[in-house]
Structure formats: structure tokens, C-alpha cells
Design a protein around this motif. Sequence first.
Motif, PDB file in Angstrom:
ATOM      1  N   ASN A  90      -5.608   4.765   6.375  1.00  0.00           N
ATOM      2  CA  ASN A  90      -4.797   5.648   5.538  1.00  0.00           C
ATOM      3  C   ASN A  90      -4.940   7.092   5.980  1.00  0.00           C
ATOM      4  OD1 ASN A  90      -3.938   3.508   3.981  1.00  0.00           O
ATOM      5  ND2 ASN A  90      -5.469   3.800   2.395  1.00  0.00           N
ATOM      6  N   THR A 101      -2.041  -4.751  -4.141  1.00  0.00           N
ATOM      7  CA  THR A 101      -2.715  -3.576  -4.715  1.00  0.00           C
ATOM      8  C   THR A 101      -3.018  -2.510  -3.680  1.00  0.00           C
ATOM      9  OG1 THR A 101      -4.872  -4.675  -4.448  1.00  0.00           O
ATOM     10  CG2 THR A 101      -3.750  -4.938  -6.579  1.00  0.00           C
ATOM     11  N   GLN A 102      -3.022  -2.884  -2.390  1.00  0.00           N
ATOM     12  CA  GLN A 102      -3.353  -1.938  -1.337  1.00  0.00           C
ATOM     13  C   GLN A 102      -2.083  -1.498  -0.617  1.00  0.00           C
ATOM     14  OE1 GLN A 102      -6.411  -0.674  -0.937  1.00  0.00           O
ATOM     15  NE2 GLN A 102      -6.992  -1.947  -2.689  1.00  0.00           N
ATOM     16  N   SER A 154       3.236   5.238  -2.138  1.00  0.00           N
ATOM     17  CA  SER A 154       1.859   5.571  -2.489  1.00  0.00           C
ATOM     18  C   SER A 154       1.649   7.060  -2.266  1.00  0.00           C
ATOM     19  CB  SER A 154       0.874   4.765  -1.636  1.00  0.00           C
ATOM     20  OG  SER A 154       0.969   3.385  -1.938  1.00  0.00           O
TER      21      SER A 154
END
Length: 477
Positions: free
Chosen positions: A110, A149-150, A393
Motif C-alpha cells: 500500500n 476487507t483488504q 480506499s
Amino acid sequence: MGVFSALTTAVSGMQAQSYALENISGNIANSRTAGFKRVDTTFADLVPDSALNRQIAGSVAAFSQATNSIQGDLNATRIETNAAINGDGFFVVDQRLNGVGSNMQFANSNLYTRRGDFDFDANGYLVNGAGYYLKGLKIDTVTGSLIGTQPEVLRITKEQFPAKATSSIEYRANIPAVPGTTNASNGGSHLLDGASVTAAVAPAVYDTVQGANITNFLSSTIPGGSVTVYDSLGKATSVELRWGKTTNAAPAVPADPTAVPPIAGSPATADTWSLFVAQDTSATGTATAYVKAPTAVTFDATGQMVNPGTGNITLPEMMIAGTMISTAANPINLTVGSNGLTQNGDVSGQIDARSIRQDGYTAGTLDRTSVSADGQVIGTFSNGQVVALAQLSVARFNADNALKRLDGGAFEETIESGPPIIGLGTSQLIGGNVEQSNTDIADEFSKMIVTQQAYSANTKVITTAQEMLRDVFSIIR
């Protein structure tokens, strides 16, 4: 040693001002770079340890000061996949390692950026101008729930959106208390006579209307509108509705115990209507033209619907234009709610259909995408459906300015910045916009003038120290 110390101090000053000028140069060079965060310079004095009355000013060191938390201006681009964060936060992105198309491999790490000039590449990935790929969570287009969820690299392809069979028709209308039928206009009754429009013997039984009786049926009913419905394959069929009033309300008759023999009372009756759906308006003879819904609709004296109490009228099972609709296994409900269908006075004698909407649709392909304020990638399909496809996100940090800078306006997490907090918080996403550099050219030029003067002053110190040393050497001569 003072003269020699002055030389080294002046050199440190020149180095510090050179460092500041380098940052100023970079800020000016990136004044048009989307999402760029300028780097300011701070100075710290370096004081050698000495007695209290022998302390000196010391030399200087220069350090970078990040401005990641200072937002740049937002610029409208009219590109719907572009997005700017209004407030705190960073887009979560990733880098490509190798491969192409569906075989593309990513670093699976990330990274974070404010550069939101994302657009689709040939493979359906959202990538910004610096080559970073946008990450988020896919959304189930049927349930609307997040998948996983990621955050993962988002890939949105133009696959076909499946058709949906109609299961409900929202119907909002006012039915006149006295229908303006053709029979009523010709001086006849405004009520539907079952015996005249069906082959049934008993007037109370008229579930179907035969082709031979279409004329009488149309003269005894009023149109209720039409709506297009879809089967599971997306095939469209037009459904025509007609209403016929079967009973007028009558007040309750009280019992008369004084009569001989006593006369029993009778309960009040309500205005009653029947809904018919066209199956084949060109039917002849004994072929079925219209089919009646199994549920009768009644209204009280105030015009409010009494029956059905559920607010749903199930359409009859039938075949229309080769398409089976409202089967026993998958019925179509005419949803009127508690007050969607009323019976009030209407001088026209016709039904005022305020809303007829159904929930089915044919298959479609993705036409365009956009980004909503809460960070959803919204897809608009050729069948008119607007569906959330993914959730972007967005990461926030307790110490934004402690992130480590990378090429292309990206940052990576550090111990000093703390872990990312996923979520928009109080921020918003502005679709069709890109955040510009937060560099202020006028401010950078002002700092450059000051830096130049400070650098020149340090060179003057070196020149002065050199002259003082020359004088010392002259003493020896």
C-alpha cells in the motif's frame, strides 16, 4: 581559532542555504504537478559545548519540512474518473511489477497519494498520471455489500449487466368513485356486468374476458395505464391495465325487532373494483383477451383502500406476447401501499395514474463511470441502471507530514507517521476534479530572494575571514 571557526560556520551556512535553494527549485519546478506537496526548509543552530560566558552562535543545519497536510486548489477536469480529496486523507495505490492485461502483477504494497488524475487503461485498471494503480473494495452489484476487507487493485471491465425479471410494479393512482365508462355515458350503468363480458353464467364469476366480448368489456371499464415488464432474459412485454367497478357501497340496514316476524339487519357494503390485465387484445371468439386479478379492491366511505390490507395486488398468471409473466413461482405484485390507491371524486371519471414504475430491466453494458462524494465508483449502464461498483480506499494518518516521499507524488508509511486509518472521516471526494500543487510561486520567489541574500552574506564572511588571515600572515613579514 575564531577565524577558522568563522570559516567553517560560513561554509555550513552556504550549505544550508544551498539546501534551501534546492527545495525552492523543486517546488517551483513542480508548481504544475498534480497533487504535489511542496517541501519547506527549516534551520537549526548547532552550538558547541562551552562555558556559559564563552558560548558562541554556532553553525547551522538545514532540514526538510513536509506540507502533506496542506491542501492544494481543486481544478475541474470534466473527466469523471478523476477525483480529489477535499480534506484529510490519501488515495491507496499500488505499483505494477510486470505482466500485461489480466496477467499483470503488482507489488501488493500500500502506497498513498493525493494525485487523483485516475483514468482507465486498456485493461480496465484505474491508473493516475504517475503510473500508480488505484486500490479499493469491490461491491456486489446484487446485494450492494462490500467484497473482502483488504484493499485490492481495482479492475472494472465492461461486462454485461444481467437482466432482472419484474417482480413488483409500483402503482399510485386515484380511481374515480363514478367511473366514466362508455356505457355510463350512453345512459347505462357504470358498473361492470360480469355476465355481459364473459361466458360465465353467474355474474359474480368473471375471471376472464373472451375475445367475443371485448367491446362490451371496454365499454364497461376504464383504462388504468400500461407498463413495460421484463422476464428473466430481459425480454420486454407491455402490460395494459383496466379497472371495472363491480359494487357500489350501500349503508348498513339496522335490524327491526318489532316486525313480525323480526327482520334481520344487513351490514354495510363497500365500493368494490376488479383489476384486469390484457393478455391478447386482438383475441376473438372464446380466446382469452383479459384476465382478472384474483384480489378484489375495496374502498371505505372516505376513499381509502380497505382491501387488500397488505397493499399488494398480485397480477394473474398469464402469457402475453409469448412471454410468461406473473407465474405462481415468481408472481408480479402491483404495490400500492397503504395510500397509493385512493377513490376520490373525479369529474373526468377517469383514473389519474400518478406513478407506474416497475423494478425489472433488460441486460446492459457499462456506459460510463463516475466517483461519488462518499468514494464509490458508480457505473451507469445502457439499460438505465446506476449501480455502485467499488468503494475507493482512502487512508488517513495521525502524522501526515511524517510520511516518506516517493517518486510520482506517492508516499509510504513510516513509524513516525503511524499506521493508516482507512475511511474518509469528515473528508469528501470531489469527482471530475484534480488537486493541484500546493506551491505558491510568489512565496517561493520571496524565499529565493532571502536565500540568495543569506548565501551572499555567508560568502562575505569567508572573504572577510580570508582578509583577516592575510593580515595575520603580514605581521610575520
